[in-house]
Design a protein around this motif. Structure first.
Motif, PDB file in Angstrom:
ATOM      1  N   THR A  58       0.846  -1.198   0.000  1.00  0.00           N
ATOM      2  CA  THR A  58       0.000   0.000   0.000  1.00  0.00           C
ATOM      3  C   THR A  58       0.880   1.247   0.000  1.00  0.00           C
ATOM      4  N   THR A  59       0.729   2.066  -1.023  1.00  0.00           N
ATOM      5  CA  THR A  59       1.539   3.288  -1.134  1.00  0.00           C
ATOM      6  C   THR A  59       0.719   4.548  -0.894  1.00  0.00           C
ATOM      7  N   LYS A  60      -0.605   4.470  -1.111  1.00  0.00           N
ATOM      8  CA  LYS A  60      -1.488   5.613  -0.893  1.00  0.00           C
ATOM      9  C   LYS A  60      -2.744   5.146  -0.180  1.00  0.00           C
ATOM     10  N   LEU A  61      -3.364   6.063   0.557  1.00  0.00           N
ATOM     11  CA  LEU A  61      -4.617   5.758   1.238  1.00  0.00           C
ATOM     12  C   LEU A  61      -5.786   6.360   0.469  1.00  0.00           C
ATOM     13  N   ALA A  62      -6.898   5.664   0.469  1.00  0.00           N
ATOM     14  CA  ALA A  62      -8.083   6.126  -0.250  1.00  0.00           C
ATOM     15  C   ALA A  62      -8.642   7.387   0.393  1.00  0.00           C
ATOM     16  N   TYR A  63      -9.064   8.314  -0.431  1.00  0.00           N
ATOM     17  CA  TYR A  63      -9.703   9.536   0.060  1.00  0.00           C
ATOM     18  C   TYR A  63     -11.069   9.176   0.644  1.00  0.00           C
ATOM     19  N   PHE A  64     -11.566  10.011   1.550  1.00  0.00           N
ATOM     20  CA  PHE A  64     -12.856   9.724   2.181  1.00  0.00           C
ATOM     21  C   PHE A  64     -13.611  11.009   2.452  1.00  0.00           C
ATOM     22  N   GLN A  65     -14.899  10.862   2.719  1.00  0.00           N
ATOM     23  CA  GLN A  65     -15.730  11.990   3.121  1.00  0.00           C
ATOM     24  C   GLN A  65     -15.915  11.948   4.630  1.00  0.00           C
ATOM     25  N   ALA A  66     -15.927  13.116   5.255  1.00  0.00           N
ATOM     26  CA  ALA A  66     -16.098  13.193   6.709  1.00  0.00           C
ATOM     27  C   ALA A  66     -17.338  12.425   7.136  1.00  0.00           C
ATOM     28  N   GLY A  67     -17.189  11.600   8.168  1.00  0.00           N
ATOM     29  CA  GLY A  67     -18.269  10.751   8.645  1.00  0.00           C
ATOM     30  C   GLY A  67     -18.098   9.303   8.254  1.00  0.00           C
ATOM     31  N   SER A  68     -17.098   9.015   7.414  1.00  0.00           N
ATOM     32  CA  SER A  68     -16.852   7.640   6.985  1.00  0.00           C
ATOM     33  C   SER A  68     -16.147   6.846   8.081  1.00  0.00           C
ATOM     34  N   TYR A  69     -16.153   5.520   7.928  1.00  0.00           N
ATOM     35  CA  TYR A  69     -15.431   4.664   8.842  1.00  0.00           C
ATOM     36  C   TYR A  69     -14.591   3.661   8.053  1.00  0.00           C
ATOM     37  N   ILE A  70     -13.661   3.030   8.744  1.00  0.00           N
ATOM     38  CA  ILE A  70     -12.900   1.922   8.175  1.00  0.00           C
ATOM     39  C   ILE A  70     -13.081   0.713   9.075  1.00  0.00           C
ATOM     40  N   SER A  71     -12.979  -0.476   8.503  1.00  0.00           N
ATOM     41  CA  SER A  71     -12.987  -1.708   9.285  1.00  0.00           C
ATOM     42  C   SER A  71     -11.557  -2.168   9.491  1.00  0.00           C
ATOM     43  N   VAL A  72     -11.257  -2.627  10.686  1.00  0.00           N
ATOM     44  CA  VAL A  72      -9.912  -3.068  11.047  1.00  0.00           C
ATOM     45  C   VAL A  72      -9.948  -4.555  11.357  1.00  0.00           C
ATOM     46  N   ARG A  73      -9.085  -5.326  10.705  1.00  0.00           N
ATOM     47  CA  ARG A  73      -8.970  -6.761  10.970  1.00  0.00           C
ATOM     48  C   ARG A  73      -7.953  -6.984  12.087  1.00  0.00           C
ATOM     49  N   LEU A  74      -8.360  -7.719  13.127  1.00  0.00           N
ATOM     50  CA  LEU A  74      -7.496  -7.997  14.275  1.00  0.00           C
ATOM     51  C   LEU A  74      -7.432  -9.505  14.508  1.00  0.00           C
ATOM     52  N   GLN A  75      -6.229 -10.026  14.654  1.00  0.00           N
ATOM     53  CA  GLN A  75      -6.024 -11.440  14.947  1.00  0.00           C
ATOM     54  C   GLN A  75      -5.449 -11.562  16.353  1.00  0.00           C
ATOM     55  N   THR A  76      -6.292 -11.969  17.310  1.00  0.00           N
ATOM     56  CA  THR A  76      -5.827 -12.183  18.676  1.00  0.00           C
ATOM     57  C   THR A  76      -5.436 -13.650  18.848  1.00  0.00           C
ATOM     58  N   ASP A  77      -5.083 -14.017  20.058  1.00  0.00           N
ATOM     59  CA  ASP A  77      -4.706 -15.413  20.317  1.00  0.00           C
ATOM     60  C   ASP A  77      -5.889 -16.367  20.129  1.00  0.00           C
ATOM     61  N   THR A  78      -7.094 -15.855  20.339  1.00  0.00           N
ATOM     62  CA  THR A  78      -8.264 -16.748  20.326  1.00  0.00           C
ATOM     63  C   THR A  78      -9.342 -16.351  19.326  1.00  0.00           C
TER      64      THR A  78
END
Length: 399
Positions: free
Chosen positions: A76-96
């Motif tokens: 990833t070299t650039k981040l996508a532009y967004f409009q105020a009020g948007s969200y992103i989803s974050v993937r998290l890998q924990t132990d369980t």
């Protein structure tokens, strides 16, 4: 209207066959991704973005702002532009668990052009994802995130030019992004923000908003403290009377709400007291569903506490034991199975999956499926509970 009634609907069936013939005769060569429209689509709507945490600002023991920058080593070299009020989803890998959680972008939209996003995470009691981010993700941690998503954005064709913002806790984050966009000239609206906190020490972006309002007269912030009284602050809760105190009397306004579910329940009653049509009221998604017994339409006589859930993802098939008081999405994640998800509130439809067999419960107030989905046994994992042993087909997640 009379001309419409005279149209023979069977004529369209013939057109459909003709369309199928044209498609069958067309070449199978993929569309060149180098076309300008393809490049633009990929830049604005990436399936996944690879980032790393470059800085962390602590707002106390239970809240942090994370600055995310492109992880060039992962592509990833650039981040996508967004409009105020948007969200992103974050993937998290924990132990369980294998989790996906949505977080509103608190940074100004122009920050994306400068190469960074910011999300602000507040600890949630018993929250697996928020606790993991706050306790186990230092500077340098790599993360996989989605492109910008969501509908909690200002649209001039739909919303009034004056916005009354109602926020509680970390629900301030999309409004901080909007306020910065207004100050930068990227949004042509006015924001009057009512922000509820327990004490002055719980106010997020306090100094930042003060600086912003000093240079931009189109943003006004009223802090409302429930647990203390101070000069210059409102005391109590955000009520219809308080909204009327600050709302314009001679211009139309929209109400935007973001915060915990308790705020939405309280404001639902308060907004009935205002001479305001429902079309002028917007709110961010309500958050994740939890105990199904909280819903009045939950079927009685569901005695079993656990069921067998068989999951088919492409060629992989797995059977797990899951409780009936968790959504299917929660059960998959807590068994380490990566599932598609974004909003987690039945709105976006990203966790759209097929019920092969078994019985399920989807609360009426969260069930936004199309009629065709119901007819052909499709469901949303994030707001569906098992009632019996069942088998489901789940798409491969994109992040």
């Amino acid at each position: 209207m009379s001309e419409l009634k005279s149209i023979n609907r069977f004529h369209f069936l013939k057109l459909n066959k003709r369309r199928q013939q044209v498609i069958a005769a067309a070449p199978t060569t993929p569309v060149n991704p180098g076309f300008p429209v393809g490049k633009l689509a990929a830049a604005l709507h990436p399936q996944a973005q690879y980032v790393k945490i470059s800085a962390i600002k602590e707002w106390g023991p239970d809240c942090k702002t994370f600055t995310l920058v492109p992880d060039r080593q992962r592509g990833t070299t650039k981040l996508a532009y967004f409009q105020a009020g948007s969200y992103i989803s974050v993937r998290l890998q924990t132990d369980t668990a294998n989790l996906v959680r949505p977080y509103s972008l608190s940074s100004r939209p122009r920050a994306a052009l400068d190469g960074y996003y910011q999300i602000t995470v507040k600890r949630v009691p018993n929250g697996i994802a928020s606790n993991y981010l706050l306790d186990h993700c230092p500077v340098g941690t790599p993360l996989t995130i989605s492109g910008p998503l969501g509908n909690f954005t200002y649209l001039p064709i739909r919303d009034a030019q004056i916005i009354i913002g109602v926020a509680g806790g970390s629900g301030i984050t999309p409004f901080y992004s909007l306020a910065q966009a207004i100050a930068d000239g990227d949004e042509n609206c006015r924001l009057i923000l009512l922000y509820g906190s327990r004490t002055v020490h719980d106010i997020l972006f306090h100094a930042e908003f003060k600086q912003l309002t000093q240079r931009c007269d189109r943003v006004q912030v009223i802090n409302v403290l429930s647990d203390e009284q101070r000069p210059g602050y409102e005391n109590g809760f955000i009520t219809a009377d308080l909204i009327q105190k600050y709302a314009p009397t001679d211009e139309q306004y929209s109400i935007f709400m973001c915060g915990p579910q308790g705020l939405y329940r309280f404001m639902k009653q308060e907004l009935r007291k205002l001479p305001l049509e429902q079309k002028w009221v917007r709110q961010e998604v309500q958050g994740e569903a939890h105990d199904p017994h909280d819903f009045t339409d939950y079927p009685t006589g569901t005695a079993s506490k656990t069921v067998q859930l068989t999951v088919q993802i492409n060629d992989h098939r797995q059977t797990i034991t899951v409780p009936t008081n968790q959504t299917l999405l929660q059960s998959l994640e807590r068994n380490g199975i990566a599932a598609p998800a974004h909003c987690r509130a039945g709105e976006c439809g990203w966790c759209h999956s097929r019920l092969v067999s078994g019985r399920v419960f989807a609360p009426h107030q969260l069930d936004h499926r199309r009629a065709a989905d119901r007819e052909f046994h499709y469901l949303y994992l994030c707001c569906t509970y098992p009632l019996s042993d069942l088998t489901i087909e789940v798409p491969q997640p994109e992040i």
